[in-house]
Structures are given as structure tokens and as C-alpha cells.
Design a protein around this motif. Structure first.
Motif, PDB file in Angstrom:
ATOM      1  N   ILE A   1     -20.581 -34.352  45.025  1.00 44.79           N
ATOM      2  CA  ILE A   1     -19.765 -34.406  46.242  1.00 44.79           C
ATOM      3  C   ILE A   1     -20.064 -35.669  47.039  1.00 44.79           C
ATOM      4  O   ILE A   1     -19.152 -36.350  47.533  1.00 44.79           O
TER       5      ILE A   1
ATOM      6  N   ILE B   1     -17.694 -37.968  50.236  1.00 43.72           N
ATOM      7  CA  ILE B   1     -17.754 -37.003  51.338  1.00 43.72           C
ATOM      8  C   ILE B   1     -19.157 -37.022  51.931  1.00 43.72           C
ATOM      9  O   ILE B   1     -20.145 -36.804  51.215  1.00 43.72           O
TER      10      ILE B   1
ATOM     11  N   LEU C   1     -19.153 -24.776  47.416  1.00 44.33           N
ATOM     12  CA  LEU C   1     -19.100 -26.233  47.519  1.00 44.33           C
ATOM     13  C   LEU C   1     -17.890 -26.794  46.775  1.00 44.33           C
ATOM     14  O   LEU C   1     -17.216 -27.720  47.259  1.00 44.33           O
ATOM     15  N   ASP C   2     -17.604 -26.231  45.605  1.00 42.22           N
ATOM     16  CA  ASP C   2     -16.426 -26.673  44.849  1.00 42.22           C
ATOM     17  C   ASP C   2     -15.139 -26.422  45.620  1.00 42.22           C
ATOM     18  O   ASP C   2     -14.190 -27.212  45.540  1.00 42.22           O
TER      19      ASP C   2
ATOM     20  N   LYS D   1     -14.960 -28.818  49.015  1.00 43.90           N
ATOM     21  CA  LYS D   1     -14.881 -30.264  48.807  1.00 43.90           C
ATOM     22  C   LYS D   1     -13.431 -30.756  48.752  1.00 43.90           C
ATOM     23  O   LYS D   1     -13.169 -31.939  48.931  1.00 43.90           O
TER      24      LYS D   1
ATOM     25  N   SER E   1     -18.551 -38.704  45.587  1.00 44.24           N
ATOM     26  CA  SER E   1     -17.089 -38.774  45.767  1.00 44.24           C
ATOM     27  C   SER E   1     -16.708 -39.378  47.113  1.00 44.24           C
ATOM     28  O   SER E   1     -15.531 -39.635  47.369  1.00 44.24           O
TER      29      SER E   1
END
Length: 247
Positions: A72, A77, A31-32, A35, A75
Motif C-alpha cells: 500500500i 498511499i 487493508l485491501d 486502499k 502504491s
């Protein structure tokens, strides 16, 4: 455009929280990574090996996953979640706490002129009749009401045990390609094409990563899993690929 990412069948919590933890950390690392260039992220079900939302209680654990999804989403997204056969008792927790919409059936999307039919995939196609009957019972409001009266320590423990041991629930079967005439989701995709064209059918559930042509300019995609394959899908606006997360 940026990229659209798809992942499915993590089954976090199985077979035990301790053994599941390295896979959770690996998924958070994925995921990091994604993103950074994600236009959107789709999670196609069975994120947890069991999930049930009581009125004021959800299963403990999974804080790394939930925290990363919240980060996420905050942010900007978009994240979309489709329930699977292991987390089909998900209600509004993701929507209210994480601002992530939850879908209980397939949904159509269009990206850069390409049409997608997206879902978990359980109970679709001509077979799986035992599971289809069981799903009707499990999703019945009265069944959910009865289960809610079990103390969470009892209800969650019982459900976790059955999730692993009951083949109808776990979907435990040989993970091998059965051929186009026996793969239920391929048959389902071909039948859907008789009435409407889709460029991509994106599903999980099968735990077997594959991309299979099912018609003219149309492909069936199964995303695999995060138990043995660690595969995911990515659409860059022109083409769809299956990739493996190696870190």
C-alpha cells in the motif's frame, strides 16, 4: 476528497501466533478494501502484542501484515503509525523498510479544514499512574540497552508472557464505559480544549468503540479494537464515522 481511515489495537501475536492468524488475515482483507479509496491510513498503536527492535533482529512473523503495508505504501498511499503501550519499543524499522513514519506521541493534523489530535492514548489524562511510572522505566535508554543484551529467544518470550499476564502492560480492565467523569481520555480531551480547539480527538488504547461530544463542534473518538469489535474510523472530508468490518 478520498477517505482517511483509522484503526488501532490489533494485538497480533496474542494470545498465540496460531490463534492470532485469522485476525491477521481479516485485517489484511480490510487493508485491501480501504486502499481502493484511501487518501491516508492511520494505525494508532498496538498493532503487535509485542514488538522490540534489536540492531539486526525484529520479531519473526506478521509477514502478511508487513507485506500488505509495504504494498500500500509503495502504491503512494501515506500510512502513519503511532506506537502503543505494546509496541513502544519500535524504532526505525517501519521508517527504513516501509517508508512509514512512526510517532511516539500525539500529533496534530488538519484535513479539509477539520483539526485532529491523534495518538494511541496510553498514559494520557489524570489516572493510570502505575502505567505512567512503568512507561518511564521502559522507555529509558538504559532499560532498552539492558533488554537488548538478552538473546532474542529469551527476551521476546519473556516479553510476550508479560504482555499477556501483567495488567500494567496489557491494560487489561473491564471494557465498559465508565462515564464521562471517569474516562481518562475524555477528561484529557476536555482539558486540551481549554487551550486549543480540535474537531476530533482520535485515540485507541481503550478497546471500546465510542464517539463522545466533548465540546462545541468537538468529539472524542475511541477506535475500539480488532480482537472483539473489528471497528475502524473513517473521515470522508465532512464527517467522522465508526464502522465495523464484517467480512
Amino acid at each position: 476528497m478520498k477517505k482517511i481511515y483509522f484503526a488501532s489495537d490489533q494485538h497480533f501475536g496474542a494470545p498465540t501466533p496460531e490463534l492470532s492468524l485469522p485476525r491477521e488475515k481479516k485485517f489484511v482483507a480490510w487493508l485491501d478494501e480501504v486502499k481502493e479509496d484511501a487518501e491516508a491510513i492511520f494505525l494508532l498503536g498496538d498493532l503487535f502484542d509485542f514488538w522490540f527492535e534489536y540492531k539486526t533482529v525484529v520479531p519473526k512473523g506478521f509477514v502478511r501484515i508487513l507485506g500488505k503495508l509495504a504494498e500500500i505504501r509503495d502504491s503512494g498511499i501515506p500510512i502513519y503509525f503511532f506506537v502503543g503501550n505494546h509496541d513502544l519499543w519500535m524504532n526505525d524499522y517501519f521508517e527504513t523498510e516501509l517508508n512509514i513514519p512512526v510517532y511516539h506521541d500525539n500529533k496534530e493534523f488538519t484535513f479539509n479544514g477539520k483539526t485532529f489530535l491523534i495518538g494511541h492514548g496510553d498514559g494520557k489524562g489524570p489516572g493510570d499512574k502505575g502505567y505512567k511510572r512503568m512507561k518511564k522505566v521502559f522507555t529509558n535508554p538504559f532499560s532498552k540497552w539492558l533488554f537488548r543484551w538478552l538473546h532474542p529467544d529469551v527476551g521476546v518470550s519473556l516479553a510476550q508472557y508479560l504482555s499477556v499476564k501483567n495488567k500494567l502492560i496489557s491494560g487489561d480492565e473491564d471494557i465498559k464505559f465508565l462515564g464521562e467523569e471517569k474516562e481518562w481520555l475524555i477528561l484529557y480531551a476536555k482539558r486540551k480544549l481549554e487551550t486549543k480547539h480540535y474537531n476530533y480527538f482520535i485515540f485507541g488504547h481503550r478497546h471500546l468503540p465510542m464517539i463522545v461530544p466533548v465540546g462545541e463542534n468537538s468529539e472524542y473518538v475511541n477506535l475500539g479494537d480488532w480482537i472483539g469489535y473489528f471497528t475502524y474510523g473513517v473521515f470522508d472530508g465532512e464527517t467522522f464515522e465508526l464502522k465495523k468490518f464484517e467480512k
